[in-house]
Design a protein around this motif. Structure first.
Motif, PDB file in Angstrom:
ATOM      1  N   ASN A 307       0.181   5.094   8.513  1.00 46.34           N
ATOM      2  CA  ASN A 307      -0.873   4.076   8.535  1.00 46.34           C
ATOM      3  C   ASN A 307      -2.281   4.638   8.287  1.00 46.34           C
ATOM      4  N   GLY A 348       2.126   0.389   1.255  1.00 41.87           N
ATOM      5  CA  GLY A 348       1.762  -0.925   1.770  1.00 41.87           C
ATOM      6  C   GLY A 348       0.289  -1.261   1.391  1.00 41.87           C
ATOM      7  N   ILE A 359       4.736  -4.617   1.830  1.00 46.53           N
ATOM      8  CA  ILE A 359       5.067  -3.118   2.305  1.00 46.53           C
ATOM      9  C   ILE A 359       6.039  -2.629   1.176  1.00 46.53           C
ATOM     10  N   PRO A 363      11.373  -3.310   7.093  1.00 44.24           N
ATOM     11  CA  PRO A 363      11.107  -3.620   8.356  1.00 44.24           C
ATOM     12  C   PRO A 363      12.329  -4.147   9.527  1.00 44.24           C
ATOM     13  N   SER A 372       9.256  -0.636  12.416  1.00 46.98           N
ATOM     14  CA  SER A 372       8.491  -1.513  11.632  1.00 46.98           C
ATOM     15  C   SER A 372       8.501  -2.947  11.781  1.00 46.98           C
ATOM     16  N   LEU A 375       5.822  -5.799  11.430  1.00 51.11           N
ATOM     17  CA  LEU A 375       5.066  -6.326  10.426  1.00 51.11           C
ATOM     18  C   LEU A 375       5.633  -8.035  10.170  1.00 51.11           C
ATOM     19  N   CYS A 378       2.898  -9.436  11.887  1.00 49.06           N
ATOM     20  CA  CYS A 378       1.468  -9.495  10.994  1.00 49.06           C
ATOM     21  C   CYS A 378       1.423 -10.690  10.126  1.00 49.06           C
ATOM     22  N   MET A 394      -2.463  -4.151  12.325  1.00 48.00           N
ATOM     23  CA  MET A 394      -1.039  -3.685  12.134  1.00 48.00           C
ATOM     24  C   MET A 394      -0.816  -2.947  13.338  1.00 48.00           C
ATOM     25  N   GLN A 398       2.109  -3.454  16.427  1.00 45.45           N
ATOM     26  CA  GLN A 398       3.023  -2.363  16.651  1.00 45.45           C
ATOM     27  C   GLN A 398       2.873  -2.079  18.095  1.00 45.45           C
TER      28      GLN A 398
END
Length: 412
Positions: A307, A348, A359, A363, A372, A375, A378, A394, A398
């Motif tokens: 990230n 991503g 991405i 995930p 992941s 996501l 998100c 994000m 997580q």
């Protein structure tokens, strides 16, 4: 004639590559005299051969497993990622003589035989993988026809079509809309439970070769999922009155999938859009960015992704042979959010103004880690707020999945 070896019925088989290399082994699965031409690639996952074999993203590829023993836990109906085996051929160092798993219903070689797919065992997969890493992905011929010479097989490999410039999506997509309602059920990860939103969000998933576990994760995250064919028009997609649009994974080169790209362009700003893998590439192309072919691709359940906002690393499942040029993406108003730490390629992005993010990795895992899974949350957040998630948001999502924050707030 096929002969029994260690309880298995096998026949001679060869793998010829376009650089002139020829590997000799034994065939399993479909033993009929045949030659299959496809791109040869490798996957570094330790387990999950069944999910890999049924992943539509592997259309027109011969997959090499780097883990040396394959087939030891057999095949079961619950772990399929599509309705059939998608690979063109399968390469293993050693095929297990015995399967041992209470869920298994048949052996790997019998399953391949039932679906007319040929595998080869008994070759040095470490040498093959090193060759592909050094030279790059190559076209190859997997052959069980003893009437052809090695030189003839190499000549066929040199003229094989490969992946570049071919639209493989049309061969793996569903042809009719489908209402999807299966969630993860008993297979939901034990950690990171997040309460579903009060509202169920209607999502139209553009099927470019969607893995089933992606659709299960969307449902599990609180989505009412309608799956539509790859070339469904923007008008027909909007007619479903979705809260959001999802663009799925799929095989091969994204550039020739022009119908999907043009339809996505018409959807910019209309609804929030989320993409995974090929969907990531198609979204970038629809924005005006460029893609290119990787030397040997990223395939396995152990790819490190960072990230860029927080510096945090997650281990991801990946399967792609093409990537997005980062500079071309930034020039059209998008911001990289993640990079692959092995080669610094784009993993991503989010759009700075439009509710779009995507991405390059998977995930939903299957196979692979669940780092992941956040996501999908998100995507829910983007449908609620109309804003693409920043790297910070994000990270908060997580943390919530990892039970590091306990309250559900508007921050996430």
């Amino acid at each position: 004639m096929p002969t029994p070896t260690g309880g298995l019925t096998m026949a001679p088989a060869r793998l010829a590559l376009e650089d002139g290399s020829v590997f000799h082994g034994q065939a399993f699965g479909d033993l009929s005299p045949r030659c299959i031409d496809a791109e040869v690639c490798f996957n570094t996952s330790l387990t999950g051969y069944q999910e890999i074999l049924t992943d539509p993203s592997y259309r027109s590829q011969i997959v090499t497993m780097t883990y040396p023993l394959i087939g030891n836990y057999g095949i079961n109906e619950a772990d399929l990622e599509s309705g059939k085996i998608q690979v063109s051929g399968f390469i293993v160092r050693e095929l297990a003589n015995v399967m041992s798993n209470y869920r298994a219903s048949q052996k790997l070689e019998n399953w391949l035989s039932d679906q007319n797919v040929t595998g080869i065992t008994g070759i040095d997969t470490r040498a093959l993988t090193r060759k592909l890493r050094t030279t790059g992905a190559m076209n190859g011929i997997l052959c069980t026809d003893t009437n052809l010479s090695d030189a003839e097989l190499v000549a066929q490999a040199k003229t094989a079509q490969g992946l570049v410039g071919r639209n493989l999506v049309e061969g793996v997509s569903r042809t009719e809309p489908l209402q999807w309602d299966e969630d993860l059920g008993d297979w939901a990860p034990l950690h990171g439970e997040v309460e579903r939103p009060a509202k169920q969000f209607r999502v139209v998933a553009i099927d470019c070769g969607a893995k089933l576990n992606i659709l299960r994760n969307l449902t599990d995250s609180g989505c009412d999922v309608i799956v539509v064919p790859w070339n469904t028009s923007a008008e027909d997609i909007l007619a479903h009155e979705p809260d959001g649009i999802f663009v799925s994974n799929g095989p091969g080169d994204p550039a020739p999938v022009t119908e999907t790209i043009e339809n996505i362009k018409k959807l910019h700003g209309q609804k929030p859009i989320f993409g995974i893998c090929l969907g990531h590439q198609l979204l970038c192309l629809s924005l005006g960015a460029e893609t290119y072919k990787l030397k040997f691709g990223h395939r396995g359940g152990n790819q490190p992704v960072q990230n860029l906002h927080t510096g945090k690393v997650e281990i991801t499942s990946q399967n792609h042979g093409f990537a997005v040029d980062t500079e071309s993406l930034e020039s059209v108003g998008a911001e990289p959010t993640h990079i692959n730490l092995n080669d610094r390629t784009l993993a991503g992005f989010r759009h700075n103004e439009l509710p779009i993010f995507a991405i390059q990795y998977h995930p939903e895992a299957s196979p692979g880690p669940h780092d992941s899974r956040y996501l999908f949350d998100c995507f829910i957040d983007m449908m609620q707020t109309g804003q693409s998630p920043t790297g910070e948001k994000m990270d908060l999502a997580q943390r919530r999945r990892n039970n590091l924050i306990t309250s559900v707030t508007n921050e996430v």
